[in-house]
Scaffold this active site. Structure first.
Site, PDB file in Angstrom:
ATOM      1  CE  LYS A 277      -2.793  -2.467   0.261  1.00 13.51           C
ATOM      2  NZ  LYS A 277      -4.403  -3.622  -0.892  1.00 13.51           N
TER       3      LYS A 277
ATOM      4  CE1 TYR B 227      -9.231 -10.098   2.810  1.00 16.23           C
ATOM      5  CE2 TYR B 227     -10.309  -9.976   4.701  1.00 16.23           C
ATOM      6  CZ  TYR B 227      -9.682  -9.866   3.578  1.00 16.23           C
ATOM      7  OH  TYR B 227      -8.651  -8.299   4.216  1.00 16.23           O
TER       8      TYR B 227
ATOM      9  CE1 TYR C 145      -5.557  -9.197   0.929  1.00 12.17           C
ATOM     10  CE2 TYR C 145      -4.794  -8.659   3.044  1.00 12.17           C
ATOM     11  CZ  TYR C 145      -5.867  -8.385   1.862  1.00 12.17           C
ATOM     12  OH  TYR C 145      -6.856  -7.699   1.782  1.00 12.17           O
TER      13      TYR C 145
HETATM   14  C1  PLP Z   1       0.144  -7.925   2.447  1.00  8.73           C
HETATM   15  C2  PLP Z   1      -0.593  -7.355   1.095  1.00  8.73           C
HETATM   16  N1  PLP Z   1      -0.531  -8.499   0.117  1.00  8.73           N
HETATM   17  C3  PLP Z   1      -1.713  -7.551  -1.219  1.00  8.73           C
HETATM   18  C4  PLP Z   1      -2.514  -7.981  -0.990  1.00  8.73           C
HETATM   19  C5  PLP Z   1      -3.298  -7.780  -2.271  1.00  8.73           C
HETATM   20  O1  PLP Z   1      -3.264  -5.892  -2.981  1.00  8.73           O
HETATM   21  P1  PLP Z   1      -4.131  -5.574  -3.715  1.00  8.73           P
HETATM   22  O2  PLP Z   1      -5.495  -5.196  -2.960  1.00  8.73           O
HETATM   23  O3  PLP Z   1      -3.497  -3.953  -4.775  1.00  8.73           O
HETATM   24  O4  PLP Z   1      -4.717  -6.578  -4.860  1.00  8.73           O
HETATM   25  C6  PLP Z   1      -2.961  -6.580  -0.263  1.00  8.73           C
HETATM   26  C7  PLP Z   1      -4.268  -5.998   0.584  1.00  8.73           C
HETATM   27  O5  PLP Z   1      -4.710  -5.701   1.078  1.00  8.73           O
HETATM   28  C8  PLP Z   1      -2.154  -6.892   1.222  1.00  8.73           C
HETATM   29  O6  PLP Z   1      -2.481  -6.458   2.036  1.00  8.73           O
END
Ligand code: PLP
Length: 317
Positions: A28, A242, A268
């Site tokens: 981010k 999620y 994630y």
């Molecule tokens: C650690 C991490 N990886 C990947 C993502 C996914 O990225 P995006 O939301 O841009 O698809 C996020 C989103 O919050 C994240 O916090």
């Protein structure tokens, strides 16, 4: 990643966006470079965003706001139903509060964008100039951060004379992949970007990424460069939902930690890495050089301690 490459029989490299600097790093930060610039341009004195309880985006927004002297308010949705104390107060939540952000909690399935607009109106009525950032920082402004990342990667590949066959990373609210795809297409790089899903089913995930990649390319001044076939997501590693850890994700966390000394998060980057590992084992990357884009998130680990059984690490000699 030499040891992981040896283990999986694929030439694996890593882009350390978990080291982007602000408050333990993560993807981010790149988006916030553009979003916070817009907030400052608009004279904001407060930023507001939303996400799950352990949102990494919220934590990095709180840190960016602290650095720029802006107030920050986060709306947190209870998407997992976990009532474990650490999930609700440790990890990213602890860091949100350390950076001075205020937080509000909402039940799962709440209309979070609508709630955020209502919260922003309340703050505006009290005289604040509020800049509202969508969940995950995923709009065309935020995705420009990942156009930048695509340019940076291509420069690094070029400088190191490295032929890269594929980039793999975790995808969620879509801005990371949308920016990468727009950037790669704008440069006619023809390096496939594979997003490993963390929430939505494949058709929805790909459509979200495609729509945002097109808008981002337009903002970049390259309308029409992104084609639908440039967007690929594999959503086989989401598991039960999620933010809910999976067996393959926990295995990925242990492999990265034990073979490379690198930390992933259960929500994630572990699911992204689980996809990378499984597809490598299935021979999908045979003969390829693959770059795993580490999007960060390890700050959440302290909120997920209950997902790990480390009892066999306590020993008596
Ligand atoms: C650690 C991490 N990886 C990947 C993502 C996914 O990225 P995006 O939301 O841009 O698809 C996020 C989103 O919050 C994240 O916090």
């Amino acid at each position: 990643m030499k040891r992981l490459s040896d283990e999986l029989g694929v030439d694996l490299w890593i882009k350390r966006d978990d080291c982007t600097g602000l408050s333990t790093g993560g993807n981010k930060t790149r988006k916030l470079e553009f979003l916070m610039a817009e907030a400052l341009e608009q004279g904001a004195d407060m930023v507001m965003t939303q996400g799950a309880t352990q949102t990494n985006h919220g934590r990095q927004t709180a840190a960016a706001a602290a650095k720029l002297g802006l107030a920050c308010h986060l709306l947190l949705e209870d998407r997992t139903g976990y009532d474990e104390a650490n999930y609700n107060t440790n990890g990213n939540v602890l860091l949100d509060h350390l950076h001075g952000a205020t937080t509000q909690k909402f039940p799962a399935g709440h209309d979070m964008p609508g709630e955020m607009e209502r919260a922003a109106e309340k703050k505006r009525a009290k005289g604040h100039n509020v800049y509202v950032i969508p969940g995950g920082g995923s709009n065309a402004t935020g995705a420009l951060g990942y156009v930048n990342c695509a340019f940076e990667l291509l420069g690094q590949f070029n400088d190191a004379s490295l032929k890269v066959d594929r980039i793999v990373h975790a995808t969620g609210s879509s801005g990371t992949q949308a920016g990468l795809v727009a950037g790669m297409c704008a440069m006619n790089a023809q390096i496939p970007v594979l997003g490993i899903g963390t929430r939505a089913p494949q058709p929805k995930q790909e459509q979200m990424v495609y729509d945002l990649a097109c808008k981002t390319a337009e903002k970049l001044g390259c309308p029409g460069v992104v084609q639908r076939e440039h967007v690929m997501a594999n959503t086989d590693y989401v598991g039960e939902g999620y933010g809910l850890p999976t067996g393959s994700g926990i295995e990925a966390i242990r492999m990265f930690a034990e073979l490379e000394g690198i930390l992933l998060d259960p929500c994630y980057s572990a699911k992204g890495a689980a996809g990378l590992i499984d597809l490598a084992r299935k021979g999908e990357f045979k003969g390829e050089r693959v770059v795993f884009l580490h999007t960060g998130g390890a700050a959440a680990l302290g909120g997920y301690d209950f997902a790990f059984d480390s009892s066999d690490r306590w020993v008596t000699l």
